[in-house]
Design a protein around this motif. Structure first.
Motif, PDB file in Angstrom:
ATOM      1  N   LYS A   1    -102.447 -59.500  35.443  1.00  0.00           N
ATOM      2  CA  LYS A   1    -103.229 -60.103  36.527  1.00  0.00           C
ATOM      3  C   LYS A   1    -102.417 -60.081  37.808  1.00  0.00           C
ATOM      4  CE  LYS A   1    -106.004 -63.922  38.214  1.00  0.00           C
ATOM      5  NZ  LYS A   1    -106.399 -65.336  38.165  1.00  0.00           N
TER       6      LYS A   1
ATOM      7  N   TYR B   1    -102.646 -61.208  42.115  1.00  0.00           N
ATOM      8  CA  TYR B   1    -103.306 -62.112  43.063  1.00  0.00           C
ATOM      9  C   TYR B   1    -103.231 -61.544  44.474  1.00  0.00           C
ATOM     10  CZ  TYR B   1    -103.386 -65.872  39.569  1.00  0.00           C
ATOM     11  OH  TYR B   1    -103.627 -66.637  38.451  1.00  0.00           O
TER      12      TYR B   1
ATOM     13  N   HIS C   1    -107.405 -61.048  41.251  1.00  0.00           N
ATOM     14  CA  HIS C   1    -107.936 -62.235  41.934  1.00  0.00           C
ATOM     15  C   HIS C   1    -108.128 -61.832  43.391  1.00  0.00           C
ATOM     16  CE1 HIS C   1    -107.954 -66.786  42.738  1.00  0.00           C
ATOM     17  NE2 HIS C   1    -108.199 -66.190  43.894  1.00  0.00           N
TER      18      HIS C   1
ATOM     19  N   VAL D   1    -111.846 -60.576  38.561  1.00  0.00           N
ATOM     20  CA  VAL D   1    -112.032 -61.835  37.826  1.00  0.00           C
ATOM     21  C   VAL D   1    -112.835 -62.834  38.656  1.00  0.00           C
ATOM     22  CG1 VAL D   1    -109.994 -61.619  36.355  1.00  0.00           C
ATOM     23  CG2 VAL D   1    -109.761 -62.687  38.590  1.00  0.00           C
ATOM     24  N   HIS D   2    -113.338 -63.821  37.993  1.00  0.00           N
ATOM     25  CA  HIS D   2    -114.101 -64.956  38.562  1.00  0.00           C
ATOM     26  C   HIS D   2    -114.909 -64.600  39.815  1.00  0.00           C
ATOM     27  CE1 HIS D   2    -110.357 -65.241  40.792  1.00  0.00           C
ATOM     28  NE2 HIS D   2    -109.708 -65.918  39.870  1.00  0.00           N
TER      29      HIS D   2
HETATM   30 ZN    ZN Z   1    -107.605 -66.213  39.728  1.00  0.00          ZN
END
Ligand code: ZN
Ligand code: DUC
Ligand code: ZN
Length: 486
Positions: free
Chosen positions: A154, A156, A186, A241-242
């Protein structure tokens, strides 16, 4: 000698492709036979009596006991977090081993294993968070860790202690491409958030609801587009994501139209919460902090758009992004005080236990998606995406015996969700009071009963670490490879 350790009789089995009634024979933690009227003896028989049975959920995005930099502490460790998951029908979780800037990835992995060791009650794998992609990390550590079964990363685009600039993102994507890892992004524009936050605070707009004003949709849309462009440039898949609302979905739709390998995730907070939930209560200015997460819950029109995108097939997976901070006490949402500005409230909401019941209730029984799509989003696709399929994420001979037997309630007989039903150490649920049409009657993890009719039955340490396969073959045959050094 029994033929089976356990037979689940007369199950109404739902997978991505099929729905049928059968018996499931389990031995050594695996499914070894599926048949109508399975012959043979078993040490234990569970009478499913036509109950809906789905694969145990695979939660591809949750945070347990992750180190923080602001003095806050995640409410759940590996015991309480996995207990909560199991009681809500999830049998595999993938939280994050998070690299601290200036430290190695290996240190993060070792530390996270220590945190998980002897505590997890269900099986778990790790994603890697890369916050400092030095040449040592991308050229030495990542290849070795991918080989060892840590196959997703992941990154960011925001948060000061984690964010990467575009050049650093490119370096990570190049390594992921070369070694067949999946990169989760992200996507929020950090500078936009910093500028908006500074001006909101200076004007005295500090209440939780201004969290949403500091991270409007354009901030997510721009970063989503940039992440897609970088993925295209590097010819490597990513997962956004999200995803929280329409404008980000439109970017993904556009990218798919160009044939780009862009995967997408959404979470319960974008279907069941809205910006209104960030409001204050008469007795507590920080009341809305319970729903502060990033990206923030959007308005009702965006909520509806996310539901439609879920039904239409745009989303690949549905994860909890469980990130629990307590409302009471000094290390949770109030770490910076009772009157803290929104910018100093830890981000995240609990949701690992309620993910499946909410989606089954409002998605499937509410008529928005069918049961096959439910299984795909919550179990099969996360297992595929992160290299755990077919061991996890389906009901098939040879797969782990990870199953959920559901109680389904008629209209008018709904269950009212209350925090005291749940098994997380978080001190609230943002979904308090919601009507539910389904709750797990029984959860099996590798053939062991971990949850049955209101009783949690597992022991800390029952869960095992799962090394993951590479989710895609290393890419080596595009024009890039004529000049990109190995
Ligand atoms: Zn996140
Ligand atoms: N946002 C994240 O990116 N991670 C944890 C919780 C949150 O709200
Ligand atoms: Zn998260």
């Amino acid at each position: 000698m029994n033929d089976f350790d356990l037979i689940v009789r007369d199950a109404d089995i739902a997978t991505v492709g099929d729905r049928y009634r059968a018996d499931i024979g389990i031995r050594g933690g695996r499914i070894v036979a599926i048949a109508q009227s399975l012959p043979g003896a078993a040490a234990e028989v569970i009478d499913a009596r036509g109950r809906l049975v789905t694969p145990g959920g695979v939660d591809g995005h949750c945070h347990f006991d992750q180190p923080t930099s602001d003095g806050s502490k995640f409410a759940d460790d590996f015991f309480t977090g996995t207990r909560s998951a199991a009681c809500g029908g999830t049998t595999t979780v993938i939280p994050f081993a998070c690299q601290q800037k200036g430290h190695s990835l290996q240190e993060a992995v070792d530390d996270y294993h220590r945190r998980a060791q002897g505590k997890a009650v269900i099986d778990y794998a790790f994603h890697l968070i890369v916050s400092d992609p030095t040449p040592h990390v991308t050229q030495q550590e990542l290849p070795r860790l991918v080989e060892q079964g840590y196959t997703s990363i992941k990154i960011y685009m925001t948060y000061d202690d984690l964010k990467l600039d575009d050049r650093q993102i490119i370096e990570v994507l190049a390594a992921a491409r070369r070694h067949g890892a999946m990169t989760m992004v992200h996507a929020e524009n950090s500078d936009c958030i910093a500028w908006l936050t500074e001006h909101l605070l200076a004007a005295g707009f500090t209440a939780p609801k201004y969290h949403a004003s500091s991270r409007p949709m354009a901030v997510e849309r721009e970063a989503t587009h940039r992440a897609i462009a970088l993925s295209e440039l590097l010819d490597t898949p990513i997962l956004l994501v999200h995803v929280s609302g329409r404008e980000a979905v439109e970017q993904i739709h556009w990218a798919r139209g160009r044939g780009l390998p862009i995967h997408a995730e959404t979470c319960p907070q974008y279907l069941f919460l809205s910006a209104e939930d960030l409001g204050i209560a008469a007795d507590d200015p920080l009341h809305g902090a319970r729903c502060i997460c990033s990206p923030p819950p959007r308005d009702k029109a965006n909520q509806k758009f996310i539901w439609n995108a879920l039904a239409s097939g745009l989303f690949t997976i549905f994860s909890s992004d469980h990130a629990p901070f307590n409302m009471a006490g000094p290390t949770g949402k109030r770490v910076a005080g009772d009157d803290a500005p929104f910018s100093r409230v830890p981000n995240g909401v609990p949701g690992v236990e309620t993910r499946l019941p909410l989606l089954l209730s409002e998605g499937v029984l509410g008529g928005r998606i069918d049961i096959h799509r439910f299984v795909e989003l919550t179990a099969t696709n996360p297992a595929r995406l992160y290299g755990l399929y077919p061991r996890k994420g389906t009901i098939a001979v040879g797969s782990d015996a990870d199953l959920v037997l559901w109680s389904v309630f008629e209209k008018g007989q709904e269950l009212r969700l209350a925090h005291d039903m749940l098994h997380s150490a978080a001190d609230y649920t943002p979904y308090e009071g919601r009507s539910l049409r389904a709750w797990p009657a029984l959860t099996l993890s590798r053939g062991r009963t971990v949850w049955r009719e209101g009783r949690f039955l597992a022991q800390p340490g029952d869960g095992a670490f799962l090394p993951c396969q590479r989710p895609h073959a290393p890419r080596t045959s595009s024009p890039l490879d004529q000049w990109l050094a190995p």
